[in-house]
Design an enzyme around this catalytic site. Structure first.
Site, PDB file in Angstrom:
ATOM      1  N   GLU A 174       0.640  -1.224  -0.137  1.00  0.00           N
ATOM      2  CA  GLU A 174       0.201   0.156  -0.328  1.00  0.00           C
ATOM      3  C   GLU A 174       0.737   1.218  -0.022  1.00  0.00           C
ATOM      4  O   GLU A 174       0.529   2.444  -0.493  1.00  0.00           O
ATOM      5  CB  GLU A 174      -0.605   0.067   1.147  1.00  0.00           C
ATOM      6  CG  GLU A 174      -1.996  -0.949   1.431  1.00  0.00           C
ATOM      7  CD  GLU A 174      -2.415  -0.902  -0.124  1.00  0.00           C
ATOM      8  OE1 GLU A 174      -3.342   0.306  -0.676  1.00  0.00           O
ATOM      9  OE2 GLU A 174      -4.079  -2.204  -0.664  1.00  0.00           O
ATOM     10  N   TYR A 178      -6.161   6.317   5.065  1.00  0.00           N
ATOM     11  CA  TYR A 178      -6.329   5.233   3.727  1.00  0.00           C
ATOM     12  C   TYR A 178      -5.728   4.318   4.253  1.00  0.00           C
ATOM     13  O   TYR A 178      -6.189   3.103   4.081  1.00  0.00           O
ATOM     14  CB  TYR A 178      -5.928   5.819   2.706  1.00  0.00           C
ATOM     15  CG  TYR A 178      -5.420   4.927   1.637  1.00  0.00           C
ATOM     16  CD1 TYR A 178      -6.776   3.915   0.926  1.00  0.00           C
ATOM     17  CD2 TYR A 178      -4.091   3.917   1.099  1.00  0.00           C
ATOM     18  CE1 TYR A 178      -6.911   3.524  -0.202  1.00  0.00           C
ATOM     19  CE2 TYR A 178      -4.324   3.222   0.289  1.00  0.00           C
ATOM     20  CZ  TYR A 178      -4.965   2.899  -0.393  1.00  0.00           C
ATOM     21  OH  TYR A 178      -4.924   1.910  -1.322  1.00  0.00           O
ATOM     22  N   ASP A 200      -8.944   6.308  -0.937  1.00  0.00           N
ATOM     23  CA  ASP A 200      -8.506   6.736  -1.642  1.00  0.00           C
ATOM     24  C   ASP A 200      -9.050   7.498  -3.309  1.00  0.00           C
ATOM     25  O   ASP A 200     -10.406   7.093  -3.614  1.00  0.00           O
ATOM     26  CB  ASP A 200      -7.607   5.700  -2.392  1.00  0.00           C
ATOM     27  CG  ASP A 200      -7.590   4.690  -3.591  1.00  0.00           C
ATOM     28  OD1 ASP A 200      -9.102   4.561  -3.365  1.00  0.00           O
ATOM     29  OD2 ASP A 200      -6.837   4.514  -3.806  1.00  0.00           O
TER      30      ASP A 200
END
Length: 346
Positions: A40, A123, A141
């Site tokens: 991520e 996020y 996002d």
């Protein structure tokens, strides 16, 4: 406002589609928090195809959180070389050290604890907690905001923090028990492969088409975004100084753009050849020959650099602000950001 009925239909429509159409990505092979976290962070501001190779190389060199916490910062920067946004790898390192100190090396499972780690925002914390720990914590996002705005007809500006909070809360209320991770990834996948940001979305293959408020052209005005500010333009002169097979580099400041990375010596503005030679004289490198000149252009998020580079053969290699390295060291050890790597082969 978001259409609550359309929002409530998302899990039932997206989960079967995701099971059939999800891309086989290396970080989806397990739900190990370190793997999900690393992917991520790498995927922020970076395309999936560009990340795959970096992800594999990084894990091979730094296989777990203890290894990341103990790693040399320069070695981490070198592994990250070319990915950009280098503050991400500094934050990864700091967060790994915090996990070792505060949690004995085990990744925390509570959203608030994950969110408090360096470099992790709402996020990323939402993605980790939903994918790894099956928590109903949305990862909101740009892809997810676009899907939700188009599907529900949301007209609020998605760049506003208030809108993001509202979307997170609304999604959390419809998260399916026991399938949180799949739902998070299904939303991401739809935004990345079907409900695209530039050009027409692939509405003809979208599982939400029958419930989407933006079909038949409505997608052109959704999501609502702020007008982007134009980038600042800067001119720079780069000096590629060579002496007896060695090349000069220097460390950038620990704060600001490209913090802590190596660079070829450079100054603001465009110098002409005579000015470049005079500057090299001032630096004590005794320039003997101007071998080449080159131009390059590099775009950062908020600034563009128009760079003029002079390759100078020198007779002296003084230490101090300048650090002299071999070509092999430049290739294997010195982490140069892309703005300067463009000159490496000169």
């Amino acid at each position: 406002m978001m259409d609550a009925e359309r929002l409530a239909a998302l899990p039932g429509l997206l989960l079967p589609w995701y099971a059939q159409h999800a891309r086989a990505l290396p970080w989806r092979s397990d739900r190990e928090p370190y793997h999900v976290w690393l992917s991520e962070i790498m995927l922020q501001q970076t395309r999936v195809e560009a990340v795959k190779g970096y992800y594999a190389r990084f894990l091979a060199a730094v296989p777990d959180i203890p290894a990341l916490a103990a790693a040399d910062p320069d070695a981490l920067r070198k592994l990250w070389e070319g990915l950009g946004y280098y503050s991400r790898v500094r934050a990864l390192h700091s967060a790994a050290q915090a996990i070792m100190a505060q949690y004995g090396g085990r990744f925390p499972q509570e959203f608030a604890e994950v969110r408090a780690l360096p470099g992790i925002g709402d996020y990323t914390a939402g993605a980790i907690c939903s994918i790894c720990f099956d928590a109903p914590t949305p990862a909101v996002d740009g892809n997810v905001l676009r899907v939700v705005a188009r599907c529900t007809g949301l007209r609020a500006c998605v760049d506003e923090e208030r809108t993001k909070r509202e979307v997170r809360a609304a999604l959390a209320a419809v998260y399916p028990a026991g399938r949180s991770g799949d739902f998070t990834q299904a939303l991401m996948e739809l935004g990345a492969t079907v409900c695209l940001p530039n050009g027409a979305p692939a509405c003809h293959i979208c599982p939400l088409a029958g419930r989407c408020a933006a079909r038949d052209g409505g997608w052109r005005s959704l999501p609502v975004r702020r007008e982007k500010k134009s980038r600042r333009h800067e001119e720079r002169t780069v000096l590629l100084l060579r002496c007896d097979g060695m090349t000069a580099v220097r460390r950038r400041p620990e704060q600001g753009l490209l913090a802590g990375l190596w660079e070829f010596p450079n100054v603001p503005g465009h110098l002409d050849p005579a000015q470049a030679v005079a500057l090299a004289e001032d630096w004590g490198v005794s320039p003997r020959e101007l071998e080449r000149e080159a131009r390059r252009h590099h775009v950062f998020t908020h600034v563009e650099w128009d760079m003029r580079c002079f390759v100078l053969r020198c007779a002296a290699a003084p230490e101090g602000a300048l650090h002299w390295v071999s070509r092999e060291e430049l290739e294997r050890e010195i982490a140069l950001p892309t703005a300067f790597r463009m000159f490496r082969d000169l």
